[in-house]
Design a protein around this motif. Structure first.
Motif, PDB file in Angstrom:
ATOM      1  N   GLU A   1     -34.625  17.049   7.356  1.00 22.83           N
ATOM      2  CA  GLU A   1     -35.010  15.637   7.304  1.00 22.83           C
ATOM      3  C   GLU A   1     -33.753  14.842   6.989  1.00 22.83           C
ATOM      4  O   GLU A   1     -33.082  15.072   5.984  1.00 22.83           O
ATOM      5  N   ILE A   2     -33.430  13.906   7.858  1.00 17.49           N
ATOM      6  CA  ILE A   2     -32.195  13.137   7.718  1.00 17.49           C
ATOM      7  C   ILE A   2     -32.494  11.841   6.972  1.00 17.49           C
ATOM      8  O   ILE A   2     -33.340  11.051   7.395  1.00 17.49           O
ATOM      9  N   LEU A   3     -31.805  11.633   5.850  1.00 20.22           N
ATOM     10  CA  LEU A   3     -31.997  10.435   5.041  1.00 20.22           C
ATOM     11  C   LEU A   3     -30.713   9.613   5.014  1.00 20.22           C
ATOM     12  O   LEU A   3     -29.615  10.156   4.989  1.00 20.22           O
ATOM     13  N   PHE A   4     -30.871   8.304   5.027  1.00 18.73           N
ATOM     14  CA  PHE A   4     -29.747   7.372   4.930  1.00 18.73           C
ATOM     15  C   PHE A   4     -28.716   7.611   6.027  1.00 18.73           C
ATOM     16  O   PHE A   4     -27.518   7.495   5.839  1.00 18.73           O
TER      17      PHE A   4
ATOM     18  N   TYR B   1     -29.705   8.308  -5.260  1.00 20.49           N
ATOM     19  CA  TYR B   1     -28.626   8.101  -6.219  1.00 20.49           C
ATOM     20  C   TYR B   1     -27.293   8.605  -5.681  1.00 20.49           C
ATOM     21  O   TYR B   1     -26.247   8.243  -6.225  1.00 20.49           O
ATOM     22  N   GLY B   2     -27.331   9.457  -4.660  1.00 16.87           N
ATOM     23  CA  GLY B   2     -26.091   9.947  -4.068  1.00 16.87           C
ATOM     24  C   GLY B   2     -25.947  11.448  -4.043  1.00 16.87           C
ATOM     25  O   GLY B   2     -24.906  11.948  -3.590  1.00 16.87           O
ATOM     26  N   LEU B   3     -26.946  12.187  -4.528  1.00 18.32           N
ATOM     27  CA  LEU B   3     -26.879  13.637  -4.385  1.00 18.32           C
ATOM     28  C   LEU B   3     -27.033  13.998  -2.913  1.00 18.32           C
ATOM     29  O   LEU B   3     -27.613  13.249  -2.131  1.00 18.32           O
ATOM     30  N   LEU B   4     -26.521  15.168  -2.544  1.00 24.39           N
ATOM     31  CA  LEU B   4     -26.379  15.497  -1.123  1.00 24.39           C
ATOM     32  C   LEU B   4     -27.678  15.968  -0.477  1.00 24.39           C
ATOM     33  O   LEU B   4     -28.047  15.493   0.592  1.00 24.39           O
ATOM     34  N   MET B   5     -28.366  16.915  -1.104  1.00 24.35           N
ATOM     35  CA  MET B   5     -29.518  17.498  -0.432  1.00 24.35           C
ATOM     36  C   MET B   5     -30.548  17.993  -1.431  1.00 24.35           C
ATOM     37  O   MET B   5     -30.298  18.111  -2.630  1.00 24.35           O
ATOM     38  N   THR B   6     -31.715  18.287  -0.892  1.00 27.41           N
ATOM     39  CA  THR B   6     -32.810  18.855  -1.658  1.00 27.41           C
ATOM     40  C   THR B   6     -33.740  19.538  -0.671  1.00 27.41           C
ATOM     41  O   THR B   6     -33.493  19.519   0.540  1.00 27.41           O
TER      42      THR B   6
ATOM     43  N   ILE C   1     -31.252  15.873   3.802  1.00 29.14           N
ATOM     44  CA  ILE C   1     -29.816  15.630   3.632  1.00 29.14           C
ATOM     45  C   ILE C   1     -29.554  14.131   3.555  1.00 29.14           C
ATOM     46  O   ILE C   1     -30.040  13.359   4.379  1.00 29.14           O
ATOM     47  N   ASN C   2     -28.787  13.740   2.557  1.00 30.06           N
ATOM     48  CA  ASN C   2     -28.303  12.366   2.430  1.00 30.06           C
ATOM     49  C   ASN C   2     -27.041  12.248   3.285  1.00 30.06           C
ATOM     50  O   ASN C   2     -25.968  12.719   2.899  1.00 30.06           O
ATOM     51  N   MET C   3     -27.165  11.621   4.453  1.00 24.58           N
ATOM     52  CA  MET C   3     -26.046  11.585   5.384  1.00 24.58           C
ATOM     53  C   MET C   3     -24.915  10.692   4.903  1.00 24.58           C
ATOM     54  O   MET C   3     -23.758  10.895   5.276  1.00 24.58           O
ATOM     55  N   ARG C   4     -25.217   9.697   4.069  1.00 20.36           N
ATOM     56  CA  ARG C   4     -24.143   8.873   3.513  1.00 20.36           C
ATOM     57  C   ARG C   4     -23.245   9.729   2.625  1.00 20.36           C
ATOM     58  O   ARG C   4     -22.012   9.646   2.695  1.00 20.36           O
ATOM     59  N   THR C   5     -23.862  10.540   1.783  1.00 23.34           N
ATOM     60  CA  THR C   5     -23.074  11.417   0.914  1.00 23.34           C
ATOM     61  C   THR C   5     -22.351  12.478   1.731  1.00 23.34           C
ATOM     62  O   THR C   5     -21.192  12.806   1.460  1.00 23.34           O
ATOM     63  N   ALA C   6     -23.038  13.025   2.736  1.00 26.69           N
ATOM     64  CA  ALA C   6     -22.397  14.031   3.589  1.00 26.69           C
ATOM     65  C   ALA C   6     -21.129  13.479   4.217  1.00 26.69           C
ATOM     66  O   ALA C   6     -20.093  14.149   4.272  1.00 26.69           O
ATOM     67  N   SER C   7     -21.207  12.241   4.693  1.00 26.59           N
ATOM     68  CA  SER C   7     -20.027  11.615   5.295  1.00 26.59           C
ATOM     69  C   SER C   7     -18.939  11.376   4.254  1.00 26.59           C
ATOM     70  O   SER C   7     -17.751  11.558   4.524  1.00 26.59           O
ATOM     71  N   ALA C   8     -19.339  10.988   3.030  1.00 24.70           N
ATOM     72  CA  ALA C   8     -18.365  10.667   1.989  1.00 24.70           C
ATOM     73  C   ALA C   8     -17.589  11.891   1.540  1.00 24.70           C
ATOM     74  O   ALA C   8     -16.399  11.793   1.211  1.00 24.70           O
ATOM     75  N   ILE C   9     -18.231  13.067   1.528  1.00 24.09           N
ATOM     76  CA  ILE C   9     -17.530  14.263   1.061  1.00 24.09           C
ATOM     77  C   ILE C   9     -17.012  15.100   2.230  1.00 24.09           C
ATOM     78  O   ILE C   9     -16.434  16.172   2.014  1.00 24.09           O
ATOM     79  N   GLY C  10     -17.214  14.624   3.453  1.00 26.16           N
ATOM     80  CA  GLY C  10     -16.732  15.376   4.614  1.00 26.16           C
ATOM     81  C   GLY C  10     -17.516  16.636   4.861  1.00 26.16           C
ATOM     82  O   GLY C  10     -16.968  17.631   5.338  1.00 26.16           O
ATOM     83  N   PHE C  11     -18.813  16.593   4.560  1.00 24.80           N
ATOM     84  CA  PHE C  11     -19.643  17.773   4.752  1.00 24.80           C
ATOM     85  C   PHE C  11     -20.353  17.673   6.096  1.00 24.80           C
ATOM     86  O   PHE C  11     -20.983  16.665   6.405  1.00 24.80           O
ATOM     87  N   PHE C  12     -20.226  18.706   6.894  1.00 23.23           N
ATOM     88  CA  PHE C  12     -20.860  18.744   8.199  1.00 23.23           C
ATOM     89  C   PHE C  12     -21.806  19.934   8.238  1.00 23.23           C
ATOM     90  O   PHE C  12     -21.365  21.078   8.315  1.00 23.23           O
ATOM     91  N   PRO C  13     -23.113  19.668   8.148  1.00 27.63           N
ATOM     92  CA  PRO C  13     -24.080  20.775   8.119  1.00 27.63           C
ATOM     93  C   PRO C  13     -24.029  21.590   9.398  1.00 27.63           C
ATOM     94  O   PRO C  13     -23.649  21.093  10.467  1.00 27.63           O
TER      95      PRO C  13
END
Length: 803
Positions: A340-343, A271-276, A319-331
């Motif tokens: 585990e890398i998703l999307f 749905y677009g949440l960042l991580m779990t 981590i939802n990498m699409r969301t990470a990119s959208a919010i400028g989050f760099f783990p």
């Protein structure tokens, strides 16, 4: 009738009635409210229960026995009481957090109740009693499922649920200072301690501020209620929201560039949440099966209060990498390496790029090749300069002169005068000038061939770099897969320990192995980044830019090297020697290095000839001038008595040759002769080196090709052995050391198998570079003609090449 009495009745029925008579069991379901996104779908749960019940029980979950509380405490309580009072219902399953919590509050449950969702055993004051290696509710007719971390050592009265570990994982990944906890208001009303005490515990343990944000039904209202300085959002189970609502919520976080963490698990990330950190697919399957097993055990007569309540759920960052990119989050690197890398892709993928495209791009963009491209241009201009010396030279000039009046004379120079001049010259014959022109032409051709050699080197570097990136990616994937195997074995060891089948030593051994495997993964990832950086340098791309292989397995790009005909050339002793001769011949015929040296030798021979001719061939040149006096004045300006006019001209033919130079001519001739001999020897040595390079590349390819088959066989055998040893370890018949040995052997074999294929392809690229022709890679249409040329050569020379 109590379910535990069914077994005795079944024996009587089997004696009195025909085979196949089944007891009926009706299961009732209580939900907190209508569930647009159920945590455990009832259809697969019912299927699993029926599968376990088999022919022994006829289990049903009627639609009219599925009630919900309409998202109110009273409604949930009434629904639960209705099923508990319903004589047709044998077992009740509560699927919501509220219904499960309320079920635990009943002092006397008249029938078995299975509570599916427990957030925190201690804060909810769930009944918990240690019984040997188990933790049970100890309450009549009540069993629940408490998801616990698999890394828990089970040292307390009951293992703590995994919420604390999930929050710590979130904090390690994001480093938030002000955490907003978005939780359903109904949950807060039903379990106040779950919000207040948990928030206080998080604040004290992590040293952060925590704000509880109650959620009703409005997504915009919930987003607006989050304080402006919040830098992390913990999203509890918001089961009222449908998929559209979850997407709206996630988009609200993205707009505010807020990192979000889903407590419910991986099902929330699409749905677009960042991580779990939980909710893997295999965990959901295990959870559903555990529910079904509890139903089966109750049907078979086990008391619910004696059933272990713990369900292991490993925690691992996703981590939802699409969301990470959208919010400028760099783990952090350490976090993403183990996540585990998703999307997205851990390999920093970019635009699709094929092998041939990469090679052609290198020809256009490689900076060193662009530098080398100027050599032919410079050589061409040098030839033009040399040729210019053979053509007529013309010039014009003007001068204004004023001299001392006493020295002025009509025969020599007027006091003041202005004159214009036209001069021209032409080399009639000069061997030096002609030699310079001819030598410049040879050097221009040599520069062209030198550029061709540089181009081949660039193509080779691009191809090798591309294959190195793919090889390092493949090896990293193997290391990642091996790390997952180690994690699974660690989980297995911990679960074996929880039931007393093994001690802490096994778990510690796997934790040590996990650390080693992580280190190996870091090294393999570093190797991939190095390979990508080197490759990008060849193509003059941004050094960090990744690419997506257009042909992941290279089946199209390198089809020629896996063609049976090509393999037959290097894997068949009868034609192997002839194939070598063919490629060596092609190398010597087409090598630009040899053609460059041939031109340099020709240029040096012309220098020798020119040095020899200096002894007896003169240089002839023709010159002419025409002068016009434009004005004269002052003393000596009157030419009337001299008979002279204002014009003057001259023509001269000059011949010259040296008579004595102090030995310079002899030294120059000898030096040129020695340089010629040196170039001729260099040409022979280069031909030998090229032939050797071709044969070495061929021998390497002939050795690396068979290793593909052998390494794959070894990897297959090692993989099967690992599976057998793993099953034996699960059954307790082998030691942890034997399993680790089997896993390491499987890892080494898989790495060799992956490396063997790319080693062969790199060797094949080196063969093409040695022969000076990459058409097989960049011009697919040339494949058939190449095969025909090889086969024709082999037919003509096979007999001659026999030893």
């Amino acid at each position: 009738m109590p379910i535990r009495h069914y077994r005795a009745i079944l024996g009587l029925l089997a004696w009195l009635c025909p085979a196949g008579v089944m007891a009926d069991a009706v299961i009732g379901i209580v939900e907190d409210g209508p569930l647009p996104r159920p945590i455990v779908p009832l259809a697969p749960l019912e299927k699993e229960i029926r599968g376990l019940a088999g022919d022994e029980f006829a289990v049903s979950m009627p639609a009219d026995k599925r009630l919900h509380g309409g998202w109110t405490l009273d409604g949930v309580g009434n629904a639960l009481r209705r099923l508990l009072d319903d004589p047709d219902v044998d077992i009740v399953i509560t699927t919501g957090l509220i219904s499960s919590h309320l079920a635990a509050q009943f002092e006397d449950l008249p029938k078995p109740v299975i509570a599916m969702i427990i957030a925190d055993v201690q804060l909810q004051q769930m009944p918990a009693v240690r019984s040997g290696n188990k933790v049970v509710s100890g309450k009549k007719n009540f069993v629940y499922l408490a998801r616990v971390s698999v890394t828990d050592d089970y040292g307390g009265a009951i293992a703590q649920t995994n919420i604390n570990e999930a929050i710590e994982i979130f904090h390690d990944a994001v480093g938030f200072e002000h955490l907003a906890v978005l939780i359903d208001r109904l949950t807060i009303e039903a379990i106040p301690a779950l919000a207040s005490q948990k928030a206080s515990d998080v604040s004290m343990r992590l040293g952060v501020r925590t704000t509880i944000v109650p959620f009703d039904e409005s997504v915009p209202q919930a987003i607006a209620a989050i304080p402006g300085d919040v830098d992390g959002v913990l999203v509890g189970p918001l089961m009222r929201l449908d998929a559209e609502g979850m997407e709206e919520l996630a988009n609200g976080f993205i707009e505010r560039r807020l990192p979000s963490f889903a407590l419910l698990g991986r099902t929330e990330l699409p749905y677009g949440l960042l991580m779990t950190s939980g909710g893997r697919e295999e965990d959901a399957v295990r959870y559903t099966r555990r529910l079904a097993l509890n139903v089966q055990r109750i049907l078979l007569g086990d008391r619910p209060g004696d059933i272990d309540v713990r369900v292991a759920e490993p925690q691992r960052l996703a981590i939802n990498m699409r969301t990470a990119s959208a919010i400028g989050f760099f783990p952090r690197y350490a976090a993403i390496m183990d996540a585990e890398i998703l999307f997205g892709n851990v390999f920093d993928d970019g635009e699709p790029l094929g092998l041939a495209d990469a090679m052609l791009e290198a020809l256009r963009a490689n900076l060193l090749l662009n530098v080398a491209a100027h050599d032919p241009l410079l050589a061409r201009e040098d030839r033009r300069l040399a040729r210019a010396q053979l053509l007529p030279q013309f010039g014009i000039g003007a001068q204004a002169v004023r001299i001392d009046e006493d020295r002025a004379s009509p025969l020599i120079q007027a006091e003041r005068s202005v004159e214009a001049q036209i001069a021209g010259s032409q080399v009639v014959y000069s061997d030096d000038v002609r030699a310079a022109w001819q030598i410049a032409a040879f050097l221009e051709n040599a520069a062209d061939y030198g550029y061709q050699a540089e181009s081949l080197d660039t193509l080779q570097a691009a191809a090798r770099g591309y294959l190195d990136v793919l090889r390092s990616r493949a090896l990293e994937k193997v290391q990642r897969a091996n790390l997952e195997v180690t994690r699974a074995n660690l989980e297995l060891a911990l679960m074996r320990r929880s039931i007393g089948a093994s001690g802490r030593a096994d778990a510690l051994r796997w934790e040590s192995q996990l650390a080693t495997d992580r280190q190996n993964l870091v090294e393999s990832e570093s190797a991939r980044r190095v390979a990508l950086t080197v490759f990008n340098q060849v193509l003059s791309r941004p050094l960090h830019e990744g690419f997506t292989p257009a042909d992941e397995d290279l089946s199209g790009s390198i089809a020629v090297f896996e063609d049976e005909r090509f393999r037959a050339f290097i894997d068949n002793a009868a034609v192997w020697r002839t194939f070598q001769d063919f490629l060596v011949e092609q190398t010597l015929l087409h090598a630009p290095e040899l053609k460059e040296l041939d031109r340099l030798v020709a240029a040096q021979r012309r220098r020798v000839l020119s040095a020899r001719r200096k002894y007896y061939v003169p240089e002839l040149s023709l010159g002419a001038t025409y002068e016009q006096n434009l004005s004269r004045s002052g003393a000596g300006s009157d030419l009337s008595l001299t008979g002279l006019d204002d014009e003057a001209w001259s023509i001269a033919l000059t011949a010259s040759w040296p008579l004595f130079t102090g030995g310079a001519l002899r030294a120059g001739l000898n030096r040129n002769r020695f340089s010629l001999r040196q170039l001729e020897r260099l040409r022979d040595a280069t031909a030998q080196q090229l032939a050797t390079r071709t044969l070495v590349a061929l021998h390497r390819a002939s050795g690396s090709y068979p290793s593909i088959e052998f390494s794959n066989e070894a990897a297959q055998a090692a993989s099967e052995n690992l599976e057998l040893v793993t099953n034996a370890y699960r059954a307790g018949s082998v030691t942890v050391t034997e399993l680790i040995d089997a896993q390491n052997a499987a890892l080494a074999a898989r790495l060799r198998a992956e490396d063997a294929r790319y080693a062969y392809l790199i060797d094949a690229v080196d063969v093409l570079r040695a022969t000076g022709d990459f058409a097989l890679l960049v011009e697919p249409g040339s494949t058939e003609s190449w095969f025909q040329a090889v086969e024709s050569y082999i037919r003509e020379h096979a007999v001659d090449s026999m030893p």
